[in-house]
Design a protein around this motif. Sequence first.
Motif, PDB file in Angstrom:
ATOM      1  N   ALA A 243       3.848   1.187  18.710  1.00  0.00           N
ATOM      2  CA  ALA A 243       3.617   2.492  19.332  1.00  0.00           C
ATOM      3  C   ALA A 243       2.932   3.444  18.358  1.00  0.00           C
ATOM      4  O   ALA A 243       2.074   4.239  18.751  1.00  0.00           O
ATOM      5  N   ALA A 244       3.295   3.368  17.066  1.00  0.00           N
ATOM      6  CA  ALA A 244       2.656   4.218  16.064  1.00  0.00           C
ATOM      7  C   ALA A 244       1.190   3.840  15.904  1.00  0.00           C
ATOM      8  O   ALA A 244       0.327   4.705  15.739  1.00  0.00           O
ATOM      9  N   GLN A 245       0.897   2.543  15.965  1.00  0.00           N
ATOM     10  CA  GLN A 245      -0.483   2.086  15.831  1.00  0.00           C
ATOM     11  C   GLN A 245      -1.331   2.557  17.018  1.00  0.00           C
ATOM     12  O   GLN A 245      -2.492   2.918  16.864  1.00  0.00           O
ATOM     13  N   GLN A 246      -0.718   2.605  18.200  1.00  0.00           N
ATOM     14  CA  GLN A 246      -1.435   3.038  19.402  1.00  0.00           C
ATOM     15  C   GLN A 246      -1.436   4.554  19.575  1.00  0.00           C
ATOM     16  O   GLN A 246      -2.126   5.094  20.431  1.00  0.00           O
ATOM     17  N   GLN A 247      -0.611   5.255  18.741  1.00  0.00           N
ATOM     18  CA  GLN A 247      -0.471   6.714  18.833  1.00  0.00           C
ATOM     19  C   GLN A 247      -0.119   7.161  20.248  1.00  0.00           C
ATOM     20  O   GLN A 247      -0.696   8.116  20.789  1.00  0.00           O
ATOM     21  N   ASP A 248       0.863   6.461  20.826  1.00  0.00           N
ATOM     22  CA  ASP A 248       1.389   6.799  22.146  1.00  0.00           C
ATOM     23  C   ASP A 248       2.727   7.507  21.935  1.00  0.00           C
ATOM     24  O   ASP A 248       3.738   6.868  21.618  1.00  0.00           O
ATOM     25  N   GLY A 249       2.733   8.852  22.094  1.00  0.00           N
ATOM     26  CA  GLY A 249       3.920   9.637  21.794  1.00  0.00           C
ATOM     27  C   GLY A 249       5.139   9.257  22.613  1.00  0.00           C
ATOM     28  O   GLY A 249       6.257   9.182  22.093  1.00  0.00           O
ATOM     29  N   THR A 250       4.948   9.010  23.916  1.00  0.00           N
ATOM     30  CA  THR A 250       6.070   8.662  24.782  1.00  0.00           C
ATOM     31  C   THR A 250       6.644   7.299  24.395  1.00  0.00           C
ATOM     32  O   THR A 250       7.857   7.130  24.277  1.00  0.00           O
TER      33      THR A 250
ATOM     34  N   ALA B 142      10.360   6.415  22.741  1.00  0.00           N
ATOM     35  CA  ALA B 142      11.231   5.394  23.339  1.00  0.00           C
ATOM     36  C   ALA B 142      11.594   4.320  22.326  1.00  0.00           C
ATOM     37  O   ALA B 142      12.750   3.874  22.247  1.00  0.00           O
ATOM     38  N   ALA B 143      10.618   3.890  21.520  1.00  0.00           N
ATOM     39  CA  ALA B 143      10.875   2.846  20.527  1.00  0.00           C
ATOM     40  C   ALA B 143      11.816   3.338  19.429  1.00  0.00           C
ATOM     41  O   ALA B 143      12.705   2.615  18.977  1.00  0.00           O
ATOM     42  N   LEU B 144      11.614   4.587  18.976  1.00  0.00           N
ATOM     43  CA  LEU B 144      12.499   5.150  17.958  1.00  0.00           C
ATOM     44  C   LEU B 144      13.921   5.296  18.482  1.00  0.00           C
ATOM     45  O   LEU B 144      14.899   5.028  17.773  1.00  0.00           O
ATOM     46  N   CYS B 145      14.055   5.713  19.744  1.00  0.00           N
ATOM     47  CA  CYS B 145      15.392   5.853  20.342  1.00  0.00           C
ATOM     48  C   CYS B 145      16.064   4.494  20.489  1.00  0.00           C
ATOM     49  O   CYS B 145      17.273   4.356  20.248  1.00  0.00           O
TER      50      CYS B 145
ATOM     51  N   HIS C  90      17.759  15.937  16.463  1.00  0.00           N
ATOM     52  CA  HIS C  90      17.872  14.684  17.223  1.00  0.00           C
ATOM     53  C   HIS C  90      17.242  14.783  18.602  1.00  0.00           C
ATOM     54  O   HIS C  90      17.303  15.827  19.257  1.00  0.00           O
ATOM     55  N   ILE C  91      16.654  13.675  19.031  1.00  0.00           N
ATOM     56  CA  ILE C  91      16.066  13.566  20.365  1.00  0.00           C
ATOM     57  C   ILE C  91      16.583  12.304  21.048  1.00  0.00           C
ATOM     58  O   ILE C  91      17.128  11.405  20.401  1.00  0.00           O
ATOM     59  N   ALA C  92      16.392  12.250  22.368  1.00  0.00           N
ATOM     60  CA  ALA C  92      16.759  11.068  23.147  1.00  0.00           C
ATOM     61  C   ALA C  92      15.921  11.044  24.411  1.00  0.00           C
ATOM     62  O   ALA C  92      15.263  12.033  24.763  1.00  0.00           O
ATOM     63  N   LEU C  93      15.945   9.917  25.097  1.00  0.00           N
ATOM     64  CA  LEU C  93      15.313   9.837  26.411  1.00  0.00           C
ATOM     65  C   LEU C  93      16.270  10.436  27.428  1.00  0.00           C
ATOM     66  O   LEU C  93      17.472  10.140  27.425  1.00  0.00           O
ATOM     67  N   ALA C  94      15.752  11.277  28.308  1.00  0.00           N
ATOM     68  CA  ALA C  94      16.599  11.931  29.314  1.00  0.00           C
ATOM     69  C   ALA C  94      17.338  10.897  30.157  1.00  0.00           C
ATOM     70  O   ALA C  94      18.526  11.069  30.468  1.00  0.00           O
ATOM     71  N   ASP C  95      16.661   9.810  30.524  1.00  0.00           N
ATOM     72  CA  ASP C  95      17.303   8.773  31.345  1.00  0.00           C
ATOM     73  C   ASP C  95      18.436   8.097  30.591  1.00  0.00           C
ATOM     74  O   ASP C  95      19.478   7.771  31.176  1.00  0.00           O
ATOM     75  N   ASP C  96      18.248   7.884  29.280  1.00  0.00           N
ATOM     76  CA  ASP C  96      19.311   7.267  28.473  1.00  0.00           C
ATOM     77  C   ASP C  96      20.532   8.171  28.412  1.00  0.00           C
ATOM     78  O   ASP C  96      21.676   7.706  28.517  1.00  0.00           O
ATOM     79  N   LEU C  97      20.307   9.467  28.224  1.00  0.00           N
ATOM     80  CA  LEU C  97      21.425  10.405  28.147  1.00  0.00           C
ATOM     81  C   LEU C  97      22.218  10.408  29.446  1.00  0.00           C
ATOM     82  O   LEU C  97      23.459  10.372  29.433  1.00  0.00           O
ATOM     83  N   ALA C  98      21.511  10.426  30.574  1.00  0.00           N
ATOM     84  CA  ALA C  98      22.193  10.397  31.868  1.00  0.00           C
ATOM     85  C   ALA C  98      22.962   9.091  32.052  1.00  0.00           C
ATOM     86  O   ALA C  98      24.090   9.086  32.562  1.00  0.00           O
ATOM     87  N   THR C  99      22.367   7.973  31.617  1.00  0.00           N
ATOM     88  CA  THR C  99      23.039   6.666  31.738  1.00  0.00           C
ATOM     89  C   THR C  99      24.327   6.628  30.929  1.00  0.00           C
ATOM     90  O   THR C  99      25.359   6.135  31.397  1.00  0.00           O
TER      91      THR C  99
END
Length: 446
Positions: A195-202, A206-209, A244-253
Amino acid sequence: GAFLPVDRAFTLAGRGTVVTGTLLGGALAVGAALTVQPSGAATVVRGLQARGAARERVAAGERVAVNLRGIALEDIARGDVICTGGQGVTLCMDVWLTVSDTAPRPVKHMQDLRVLWGTAHEVATLRLMGGGQIAPGGAGLGQLRFKRPVVGFAGQAAVLRQLSPVATLAGAVILDPQATAVGAGDRRRLAVMQAAQQQDGTALAAALCAQGRGVALWSDLVRLARCDATAALPTGVVRLSPDHIALADDLATVQTAVVAALQRFHTDQPIKQGAALSMLQRVTPLRGLVPFAQTELVRGGEVVLRDGLVSLARHDPFAALAPQQLARLTEIEESMRAGGTSPPDVRQFDAPDDADLIALMVAQGRLVSLANIALKQQVVFHEATIGQAQRSLAASFPPPTAFTTSAARTALGTTRKFIVPLLEHLDALGMTLRDGDTRQIAPQAH
């Protein structure tokens, strides 16, 4: 921030230490506080010169001479970097490498190479993700493991050379200049690197989380996405805290999983006040998110945290008591009430449900558990005893009459085991006022 690889360092009479190089990253201004890496020494910009003229500010991409304050010539040299912060030293960097079409041989996993970037050059061991090798003309992801601390920035270019005979093998781009060393088969880290190589923030968030079991550091995303700390969050990402950050869907899950787990616990063990916090760590693979999900649920009023136990706010353990359990609870309570200031040791109540019944009464306030620190044990009084003890002491020692612990023990007909925690509790309630070795009844409590 500003990032200046030093190519020359010298002194000028009356000015002190001067360094030159091509400014990267961001602009640099007179008065800026800088760090010399990898030594970590602090310095300040005294003056700037570019294109033969003194400047107050120089933009990235320009050749610049920087007059530094507070740093001696022997403390800085070619290959060092001066930067405005955020670029810490490391022994490991993630890279995307492209092997030259004209390379004399493949680049191999665990090969020692000379790495050139900025004005620095160091030997590192290359670990290819997935192992193996990359043939001339090919590309892939890897980690550079250095022998001593180095510094770089995300997006910086590097050259990889064979040690002997000297030959250029590949070009590289630094993806993470402060990487964590992992095994060549680490799939979670591989996803971060891709994801870092592709510079895709989303995808990067997700990968870091995923790597952090549901949670990632905002600073990691900022560094790998090569953005500013004030940048907007990627789509679907939420801020759990300033760090800290997280994916909204993960937090709800995870919130749903926590509520479901507590419901199962209450169904299986209805008279228990709540579950141990450690139980929640087992309810989801995204265990890094559990404390944050729990905090959100408590803030929303759906979950209650009390005395190290967690429960659903709607759970009422008293409503779950069977008639025989209710009768036993009453029996224990009356025994504790009758004990007064010398109550029985609650450990003598050892029938199957007794510990839970006592915990319920403590949580409700019908029993009061106090610590005798000197004896390293808990003593438990009936709540009515607390008020009765205060009234008895007020009758024996009307304010402003002072009394000792020994006198209070005699007045209440108890022992030191009980009188010390009882008096400390009355102090905490404001019913008694302590002055060294004596106390008196608080006037308002008389």
